[in-house]
Design a protein around this motif. Structure first.
Motif, PDB file in Angstrom:
ATOM      1  N   ARG A 226      -5.831   3.572   9.109  1.00  0.00           N
ATOM      2  CA  ARG A 226      -5.685   4.724   8.216  1.00  0.00           C
ATOM      3  C   ARG A 226      -4.692   4.416   7.102  1.00  0.00           C
ATOM      4  O   ARG A 226      -4.946   4.683   5.932  1.00  0.00           O
TER       5      ARG A 226
ATOM      6  N   CYS B 267     -11.419   7.627   2.909  1.00  0.00           N
ATOM      7  CA  CYS B 267     -11.914   7.431   4.273  1.00  0.00           C
ATOM      8  C   CYS B 267     -13.269   8.076   4.474  1.00  0.00           C
ATOM      9  O   CYS B 267     -13.983   7.746   5.423  1.00  0.00           O
TER      10      CYS B 267
ATOM     11  N   ASN C  25      -4.969  10.773   4.483  1.00  0.00           N
ATOM     12  CA  ASN C  25      -6.226  10.211   3.989  1.00  0.00           C
ATOM     13  C   ASN C  25      -6.490  10.559   2.537  1.00  0.00           C
ATOM     14  O   ASN C  25      -6.036  11.588   2.037  1.00  0.00           O
TER      15      ASN C  25
END
Length: 132
Positions: free
Chosen positions: A70, A80, A123
């Protein structure tokens, strides 16, 4: 025929991610299960029957695999996940009005208009609108 039923994004806080994806983005809760030991299984999906069979799993992002993955995506500026919208300009205005921070404003990218925002949970997320 094989269809996508669920996909996931690693988040740094499932509860905060659930609030962001439902209250800010407008997704609806599909599942919210307390599995004990402070572990939640939470999925969200498009509202109003849009893609009723498709769920987005908000996965805990800590751990030896998830956290570096991540973080590497975020630091490289790579979204993502990609969400489709009908009117990117309208979504950009709606979301900036709700305090969402965009890292890339709407711009042409090949066959789509695209923008990227920070989901506040570790993200980057891309919005795309097909060009006419």
């Amino acid at each position: 025929m094989i269809k996508v039923a669920m996909t996931g994004v690693y988040v740094d806080d499932v509860t905060r991610a659930h609030a962001f994806y439902t209250e800010v983005l407008g997704f609806e809760t599909r599942l919210h299960l307390d599995l004990g030991d402070d572990t939640l299984f939470v999925t969200v999906g498009a509202p109003d029957g849009g893609q009723p069979d498709l769920q987005l799993l908000l996965e805990p992002g800590e751990g030896p695999i998830a956290e570096p993955y991540r973080r590497a995506l975020y630091e490289a500026g790579i979204p993502c996940i990609v969400f489709s919208v009908d009117d990117l300009a309208a979504e950009y205005e709606r979301l900036t009005g709700r305090g969402v921070r965009f890292t890339h404003e709407p711009q042409e990218q090949g066959p789509v208009l695209a923008a990227v925002f920070d989901d506040t949970c570790g993200n980057l997320v891309q919005l795309v609108q097909p060009k006419e």
